[in-house]
Enzyme design. Structure first.
Site, PDB file in Angstrom:
ATOM      1  N   ASN A  70       0.833  -1.206   0.000  1.00 30.89           N
ATOM      2  CA  ASN A  70       0.000   0.000   0.000  1.00 30.89           C
ATOM      3  C   ASN A  70       0.855   1.237   0.000  1.00 30.89           C
ATOM      4  O   ASN A  70       1.947   1.267   0.568  1.00 30.89           O
ATOM      5  CB  ASN A  70      -0.952   0.013   1.204  1.00 30.89           C
ATOM      6  N   CYS A 132       6.554   5.836   8.274  1.00 33.03           N
ATOM      7  CA  CYS A 132       5.709   5.624   7.097  1.00 33.03           C
ATOM      8  C   CYS A 132       6.576   5.671   5.845  1.00 33.03           C
ATOM      9  O   CYS A 132       7.223   6.679   5.579  1.00 33.03           O
ATOM     10  CB  CYS A 132       4.619   6.677   7.008  1.00 33.03           C
ATOM     11  N   LYS A 166       6.680   4.266  16.796  1.00 40.15           N
ATOM     12  CA  LYS A 166       6.523   3.198  15.804  1.00 40.15           C
ATOM     13  C   LYS A 166       7.713   3.182  14.864  1.00 40.15           C
ATOM     14  O   LYS A 166       8.021   4.177  14.204  1.00 40.15           O
ATOM     15  CB  LYS A 166       5.231   3.372  15.007  1.00 40.15           C
TER      16      LYS A 166
END
Lengths: 304, 261
Positions: A70, A132, A166
């Site tokens: 994605n 990300c 994260k």
């Protein structure tokens, strides 16, 4: 015997150690009616940025063997719209809401966001998305221990909320980055974000994703994620939330044994919206069957 | 906007057979969806643990017959291949109805519906034609060749005035169904026409251009790769004049003039 499933992540106390991962559960309202949301250990929101973000061009997703690529590009309505339009639904659930935040402009925007959210009672914790892979032209903060330390340290000074950092699996030594986040005052770690990948349509010779490279999730990355949780667990003392291709309780148990305090489900939600609840039930059964009184006893119980 | 409730359950396969060439028809027991679905909506079906077919697959709701749901599909890749292997009596995990369907005209409004279907695009339009009962409809079906024309009989049974276009001229109008649309519109006039279209992207793009040129409203059903199908992952975004929209939620049916091609 009813095993104890409660766990602590920073100052958060979760009734069970199973959450849904950022980006894979929207803002929860999309899943309304498909599962009992109140049973989740925690909900991590889709990443929110200071300003609205349009996201990346399509195609944004592509299926690969046991996986999903994605490149959404952090499309989101921005923090103010989130607070006005998305938070009211979330807070009614009485489940701890962990807000995933990110920024392009690095530190300053993170700090404005963290300060803004520090005042919002319903936000139980912040997850710093510094990993990300789909923000074009930006090197990941979590690929550099110094940058990770600086960012987490700066956010730590602005908020009293539990901070979860994260991290990206796209690094040579995850333990180094994990230690940097811990040293800077992160209360916990989320391991791992997606693995960078790519898929090509050989008929057209075009990439299957508009941004060419994208983040790979799903069972295809699970062994990598389990290994990274284990490597980080041997070095840091703060709790680790393990994620990466968990589809069922068996998968989740691997992460606990490797050293995770809690787990998070991502891609599984797209296939079976009730996966997280099935994992909770499966963990209970396993603990009962193995006469383990507390999920904490499973953490890092790897035999060698 | 979608107003109906979404269900997830195990559906029983009543029938699953090849109708012609690579086209298949499946009949599923799905009272929750059958009583609830609107034309243009879709379902997400899971084919079970399969590393090649990892995600669910979206399928248009082709027809609703009592408590049964009919799916028309073409075996093209590993997902539809897996579907074709499922036997009657077996079961499938299904979620639906999903997405925003065609907007139906208010009963009092006088409209002349023109339904344009390219290839597999017939799938959601038979259900639509049924919901437009009582209004004289023209249906234009496009296919590569006569052997691939789908649902001619079904549309005729719904009292539609059916015209065929084939790329090779083996049946009806020789050429693209978009050219047949132009011809038909010049015959019947542009007044009160409402176009409903589904098919490959180049067709929909041409339909949008025709709709814009003659100022005819057109509702088109789009396709995009989907992961979740319920609006959570933002994977199926398409570019519209109002920014990115989700094919699975705001769509799959859009007003043609909203789309940025």
């Amino acid at each position: 015997m009813k095993p104890n499933l409660t766990v602590n992540i920073g100052r958060l106390r979760l009734k069970n150690p199973v959450m849904v991962a950022s980006g894979a559960f929207g803002y929860a309202q999309e899943f309304k009616g498909l599962l009992d949301l109140k049973k989740l250990g925690a909900i991590v929101t889709k990443t929110v940025t200071l300003k609205p973000r349009k996201g990346n061009p399509s195609p944004r997703t592509c299926e690969t063997p046991s996986g999903l690529l994605n490149s959404i590009g952090l499309e989101n309505p921005g923090v103010e719209a989130f607070l006005k339009e998305k938070l009211p639904f979330l807070k009614k659930l009485a489940v701890p809401i962990i807000m995933s935040i990110a920024s392009e402009a690095r530190t300053e925007e993170f700090l404005i966001l963290a300060r803004r959210l520090d005042k919002i009672r319903e936000v139980a914790a912040l997850e710093l998305n510094i990993s990300c892979p789909n923000m074009q032209g930006h090197k990941l903060i979590s690929q550099d221990p110094k940058a990770t330390y600086d960012l987490v340290k700066a956010v730590r000074k602005t908020t009293g909320k539990t901070i979860i950092t994260k991290l990206s699996p796209n690094v040579t030594d995850i333990a180094k980055i994990a230690l940097a986040a811990e040293k800077a005052g992160s209360d916990a770690l989320s391991l791992v974000n997606t693995l960078t990948g790519m898929s090509i349509d050989v008929k057209t010779k075009r990439p299957r994703i508009a941004t060419v490279t994208a983040g790979l999730s799903g069972p295809a990355i699970r062994p990598v994620a389990v290994r990274m949780v284990w490597e980080a667990y041997t070095k840091v003392k703060i709790p680790i939330i393990g994620m990466g291709g968990i589809m069922n309780a068996q998968d989740a148990l691997e992460f606990f044994i490797a050293g995770a305090t809690a787990v998070s489900l991502g891609t599984a939600n797209f296939i079976e919206p009730r996966s997280s609840l099935q994992v909770i039930a499966g963990i209970k059964d396993y603990l009962a069957e193995h006469k383990i009184r507390d999920i904490g006893q499973l953490k890092g119980s790897l035999k060698r | 906007m979608r107003l109906n409730k979404t269900f997830q359950f195990i559906t029983r396969i009543i029938e699953n057979r090849k109708i012609k060439a690579t086209y298949w028809r499946a009949l599923l027991a799905a009272p929750q969806i059958a009583s609830n679905a609107l034309p243009g909506q879709f379902v997400q079906i899971w084919f079970g643990n399969n590393q090649e077919v990892f995600l669910r697959r979206p399928f248009s709701i082709h027809r609703v017959r009592g408590e049964r749901l009919e799916i028309l599909y073409q075996v093209l890749g590993s997902g539809t291949e897996a579907f074709s292997k499922k036997k009657p009596g077996g079961s499938l995990d299904i979620i639906g109805p999903l997405g925003s369907g065609f907007k139906l005209p208010a009963a009092t409004r006088k409209i002349k519906p023109v339904i344009v279907a390219g290839g597999m695009g017939v799938a959601p339009l038979v259900f639509l034609a049924k919901k437009l009962a009582g209004i004289p409809k023209r249906v234009l079906i496009g296919a590569k060749t006569s052997g691939q024309i789908l649902c001619e009989k079904e549309f005729k049974e719904l009292d539609c005035d059916v015209k065929i276009a084939t790329d090779d001229g083996s049946r009806g109008f020789k050429g693209y169904v978009s050219d047949l649309l132009k011809k038909e519109l010049s015959d019947i006039g542009y007044q009160s026409v409402q176009i409903y279209a589904c098919g490959p992207e180049p067709l929909l793009k041409k339909v949008a251009a025709i709709s814009s040129k003659h100022n005819i409203p057109a509702q088109i059903s789009l396709e995009e790769h989907m992961a979740c199908g319920i609006g959570a992952c933002l994977g199926c975004a398409i570019n519209t004049h109002a920014g990115f929209q989700r094919v699975c939620k705001e769509g799959p049916v859009f007003d043609a003039k909203e789309i940025v091609w």
